[in-house]
Design a protein around this motif. Structure first.
Motif, mmCIF file in Angstrom:
data_model
loop_
_atom_site.group_PDB
_atom_site.id
_atom_site.type_symbol
_atom_site.label_atom_id
_atom_site.label_comp_id
_atom_site.label_asym_id
_atom_site.label_seq_id
_atom_site.Cartn_x
_atom_site.Cartn_y
_atom_site.Cartn_z
ATOM 1 N N THR A 297 0.874 -1.193 0.000
ATOM 2 C CA THR A 297 0.000 0.000 0.000
ATOM 3 C C THR A 297 0.902 1.231 0.000
ATOM 4 N N ARG B 266 -11.486 -0.738 -5.900
ATOM 5 C CA ARG B 266 -11.373 -1.127 -4.482
ATOM 6 C C ARG B 266 -12.769 -1.249 -3.878
ATOM 7 N N SER C 194 -12.854 -1.267 -0.282
ATOM 8 C CA SER C 194 -12.705 -0.563 1.015
ATOM 9 C C SER C 194 -12.908 0.935 0.767
ATOM 10 N N GLN D 7 -8.270 5.875 2.683
ATOM 11 C CA GLN D 7 -7.423 5.106 3.603
ATOM 12 C C GLN D 7 -6.622 4.088 2.803
ATOM 13 N N GLN E 266 -7.025 -2.457 1.521
ATOM 14 C CA GLN E 266 -7.170 -3.597 2.448
ATOM 15 C C GLN E 266 -7.083 -4.920 1.683
ATOM 16 N N GLU F 92 -9.121 -7.255 1.533
ATOM 17 C CA GLU F 92 -10.399 -7.608 0.862
ATOM 18 C C GLU F 92 -10.478 -7.010 -0.554
ATOM 19 N N ASP F 93 -9.770 -5.913 -0.772
ATOM 20 C CA ASP F 93 -9.780 -5.290 -2.117
ATOM 21 C C ASP F 93 -9.204 -6.229 -3.173
#
Ligand code: P6P
Length: 338
Positions: A101, A140, A142, A146, A149, A151-152
């Protein structure tokens, strides 16, 4: 006198963007940055024999494979390009165990994530065989603002926004889809532009090529063994025996079959019960391209793009290529077992 009409990748992307409602250019900008990294890698790959990039970097990547120097360079180039684009909030790469990230606000506000294999087939670098980069782009899930994540990245392949590959071969080509068909662009080094060379690629429904590593024959499921024998039988009515073509570089094998017709199989084996190829950054992007070109991609039973990823580097069996050939191979699997 009419000039030679070329359509560059950038012109094509902008023209296509005009057709997508509410497109504000983020995807176009992301694809543009990927193409810049591809041009940088083209130069390095073409000089691999001259510049000090041959041989192993000495590191071992998370796949337990010895990292070649060009792998490391490719991973850095594409990561930098995606970070600089400001359109990508995170990356899943074959070369990195965890997601990457970016901690700047612009990237954290970005709406796309990228899964990539920066340099696939790298064991072929030193012997001058075609290698490739594979990428897959998702929106994405999320909240923006920010860090990306996990999950993305664990979304089904049917949620892909775009997918593509660059093949560094006798010429360097970029082939991609955004769900509106598949188009191929060849790098014209004279002007430093990817130019449209293969508009609206459609893969033949049938072919005469089967591609798999027959060195694993004894470890293959019974259905695969029976299919290989079927490919080798004499039958003029169905253009058999087929030709066996296997380079051992997914992008090269896939690209040849996409254009000529054929089936590529990397099945599960006794030693690799879920196959070798990774779902997120090899199978899903290739499956998106195959389907958009009129072909098919499944794991021997289930459509690749419907598989729900559980982990970043998850491996799945891959059967992909000409629709009728994949369906025939699938029938052998269903009939004789995986
Ligand atoms: P095998 C390259 O390492 C790769 O990931 C793909 O590019 C290629 O299709 C496959 O592995 C080849 O694997 O086991 O046949 O050498």
């Amino acid at each position: 006198m009419k000039g030679y009409k070329i359509t560059t990748l950038n012109e094509f992307i902008v023209r296509r963007q005009a057709n997508i409602p509410y497109a504000k250019g983020e995807l176009s900008n992301l694809l543009h940055h990927i193409s810049i990294a591809a041009k940088v890698l083209h130069k390095k790959v073409n000089k691999a024999g001259l510049v000090d990039v041959l041989g192993e970097a000495g590191n071992i990547n998370i796949q337990g494979e010895t990292q070649q120097k060009l792998d490391v360079f490719a991973d850095m180039q594409f990561t930098a390009a995606l970070s600089n684009s400001g359109e990508c909030c995170g990356i899943a790469s074959e070369e990195n165990q965890e997601i990457i990230t970016f901690d700047d606000q612009l990237s954290n506000d970005a709406k796309y994530i990228v899964c990539m294999d920066p340099l696939d087939g790298s064991s072929n670098i030193d012997v001058n065989v075609s290698i490739g980069t594979i990428f897959s782009i998702y929106r994405r899930i999320s909240p923006r603002g920010q860090k990306a994540q996990l999950e993305d990245f664990l979304q089904e392949g049917n949620k892909q926004i775009a997918a593509g590959y660059i093949i560094y071969g006798s010429s360097t080509m970029l082939v991609y889809t955004t769900g509106l068909g598949v188009n191929g662009f060849t790098l014209d080094t004279g002007i430093g532009e990817f130019c449209l060379s293969h508009p609206d690629i459609k893969t033949p429904m049938d072919g005469k090529i089967y591609s798999l590593n027959e060195g694993n024959y004894n470890k293959f499921p019974e259905g695969v063994k029976k299919y290989i024998k079927y490919c080798q039988e004499e039958d003029k009515a169905t253009n058999r025996p087929y030709s066996a073509r296997y380079i051992g570089s997914l992008v090269a094998d896939f690209h040849r079959n996409l254009l000529k017709g054929g089936v590529f199989i990397y099945p599960e084996t006794a030693s690799a019960p879920t196959g070798k190829l990774r779902l997120l950054y090899e199978c899903n992007p290739m499956a998106f391209i195959a389907e958009q070109a009129g072909g098919k991609a499944n794991d021997g039973e289930i459509r690749i793009m419907d598989l729900k990823p559980k982990t970043l580097h998850q491996r799945v069996p891959l059967y992909t290529g000409s629709k009728n050939m994949v369906e025939n191979a699938e029938n052998f699997i269903q009939k004789h077992g995986k």
